[in-house]
Motif scaffolding. Structure first.
Motif, mmCIF file in Angstrom:
data_model
loop_
_atom_site.group_PDB
_atom_site.id
_atom_site.type_symbol
_atom_site.label_atom_id
_atom_site.label_comp_id
_atom_site.label_asym_id
_atom_site.label_seq_id
_atom_site.Cartn_x
_atom_site.Cartn_y
_atom_site.Cartn_z
ATOM 1 N N UNK A 1 -4.010 77.478 -50.508
ATOM 2 C CA UNK A 1 -4.235 78.923 -51.331
ATOM 3 C C UNK A 1 -5.815 78.220 -51.490
ATOM 4 N N UNK A 2 -6.013 79.695 -51.735
ATOM 5 C CA UNK A 2 -7.808 79.423 -52.365
ATOM 6 C C UNK A 2 -7.987 79.031 -53.846
ATOM 7 N N UNK B 1 -2.935 88.062 -55.577
ATOM 8 C CA UNK B 1 -3.852 87.571 -56.642
ATOM 9 C C UNK B 1 -3.802 85.954 -55.237
ATOM 10 N N UNK B 2 -3.701 85.136 -55.439
ATOM 11 C CA UNK B 2 -2.500 83.341 -55.551
ATOM 12 C C UNK B 2 -3.387 83.309 -54.000
ATOM 13 N N UNK C 1 -7.351 69.151 -55.462
ATOM 14 C CA UNK C 1 -7.544 70.324 -54.165
ATOM 15 C C UNK C 1 -6.998 70.453 -52.922
ATOM 16 N N UNK C 2 -6.826 69.171 -52.602
ATOM 17 C CA UNK C 2 -6.332 68.407 -51.247
ATOM 18 C C UNK C 2 -4.943 69.420 -51.124
ATOM 19 N N UNK C 3 -3.957 69.701 -52.158
ATOM 20 C CA UNK C 3 -2.579 70.094 -52.224
ATOM 21 C C UNK C 3 -3.252 71.161 -51.401
ATOM 22 N N UNK C 4 -3.674 72.371 -52.549
ATOM 23 C CA UNK C 4 -4.402 73.801 -51.983
ATOM 24 C C UNK C 4 -5.005 73.937 -50.917
ATOM 25 N N UNK D 1 2.935 70.626 -50.664
ATOM 26 C CA UNK D 1 2.007 69.970 -51.961
ATOM 27 C C UNK D 1 2.518 68.526 -52.444
ATOM 28 N N UNK D 2 2.102 68.045 -52.544
ATOM 29 C CA UNK D 2 3.278 66.707 -53.526
ATOM 30 C C UNK D 2 2.771 66.722 -54.670
ATOM 31 N N UNK D 3 2.740 67.192 -55.426
ATOM 32 C CA UNK D 3 3.039 68.122 -56.753
ATOM 33 C C UNK D 3 3.461 68.742 -56.923
ATOM 34 N N UNK D 4 4.251 69.601 -55.969
ATOM 35 C CA UNK D 4 5.149 70.394 -56.024
ATOM 36 C C UNK D 4 6.475 70.100 -55.484
#
Length: 305
Positions: free
Chosen positions: A202-203, A137-138, A194-197, A77-80
């Protein structure tokens, strides 16, 4: 000819600090402190500092365990991807051991110094985030952030119990405020990342249920949040200062949620309303809990009838 194997340099203190998710910890510390200051009764400043430190360290430990478990996901993921583990600045075992050490130490010190009820709630909050949300959950349900929102809702409850030694309706309401605030706060973010998830499987709600359903649920939770935010004043747990502030802040939050909930995104959309809602949601929670403390101080000073 054999080449010498180059071992990675050990992670420095900044990498370990990054594992604790300091931005998230700031909100955890603040809401925990506000729960403590708003509670009836007094607590010695040294014990108050100890309790807040334990809340912060426990939150940092659960964050480290979250990143240990999700290192492979974070890499995609780009964010992380620049976090210590996916960036290769730290091995997973170090992150795991660091997380368990912080979690265990925070619970033990809380129990010995403050009380075992506060320690038990802290321990459950760590387990809730590190296992129930992160592991269970995740990766399995688009409702992950709804149920998992309880993890971030515990600090004011712990702060309250640290002072009073028991649970009443008032700290439960503080818990519920954060619980119902979390979905619109996080889904506003999820809409524009959302594209990262989707890329890492990740749902999250926008990926599984689509943007339209996510927007509708953001609006529903914002509507439910308003009476909950005002409820402490309605039950007599606070005075008019908090009640009026909660009403104004929650109406502003709802107005932004309406813009997000009723709009249709188009290709190339920058999603400014979603970004505004996400940014305001952080300010909202800080301001709401700050007014809780202001109201308590005003009552103690006799400024409210």
């Amino acid at each position: 000819m054999k080449h010498a194997t180059t071992l990675p340099l050990p992670a420095d203190w900044r990498d370990f600090f990054a594992l604790t998710k300091p931005r998230v910890m700031t909100l955890v510390i603040f809401t925990g402190l506000c729960g403590m200051l708003a509670a009836p009764g007094t607590i010695h400043p040294v014990l108050a500092f100890t309790a807040i430190l334990c809340i912060a360290v426990g939150a940092g430990g659960s964050a480290a365990l979250n990143q240990w478990w999700e290192a492979d996901l974070d890499r995609g993921m780009k964010r992380t991807r620049n976090r210590p583990l996916p960036a290769g600045r730290m091995d997973r075992e170090s992150a795991r051991d660091f997380g368990f050490a912080l979690a265990g130490a925070s619970v033990m010190v809380m129990g010995v110094a403050i009380g075992w009820l506060a320690a038990a709630i802290l321990a459950f909050s760590i387990f809730y985030y590190a296992w129930i949300y992160t592991v269970w959950l995740k990766p399995r349900t688009p409702q992950n952030i709804v149920i998992g929102g309880g993890a971030g809702a515990f600090p004011p409850l712990i702060g309250w119990v640290a002072v009073t030694g028991h649970i009443t309706l008032m700290p439960v309401l503080l818990f519920l405020i954060i619980f119902f605030w979390t979905p619109p706060h996080f889904w506003a973010l999820a809409l524009y990342v959302q594209t990262d998830y989707a890329k890492v499987g990740i749902p999250m709600m926008p990926v599984v249920a689509g943007e339209r359903s996510t927007r509708r649920q953001i609006l529903i939770y914002a509507v439910l949040l308003l009476p909950l935010a005002v409820a402490p004043a309605l039950i007599g747990g606070t005075g008019r200062i908090y009640g009026l502030s909660a009403l104004v802040l929650s109406l502003a939050f709802l107005a932004l949620a309406v813009r997000v909930g009723l709009r249709q995104s188009v290709p190339g959309d920058t999603m400014k309303p979603e970004k505004r809602l996400f940014a305001f949601s952080i300010l909202y929670l800080f301001a709401l809990f700050a007014m809780l403390v202001v109201d308590r101080f005003a009552t103690l000073q006799g400024w409210q009838a």
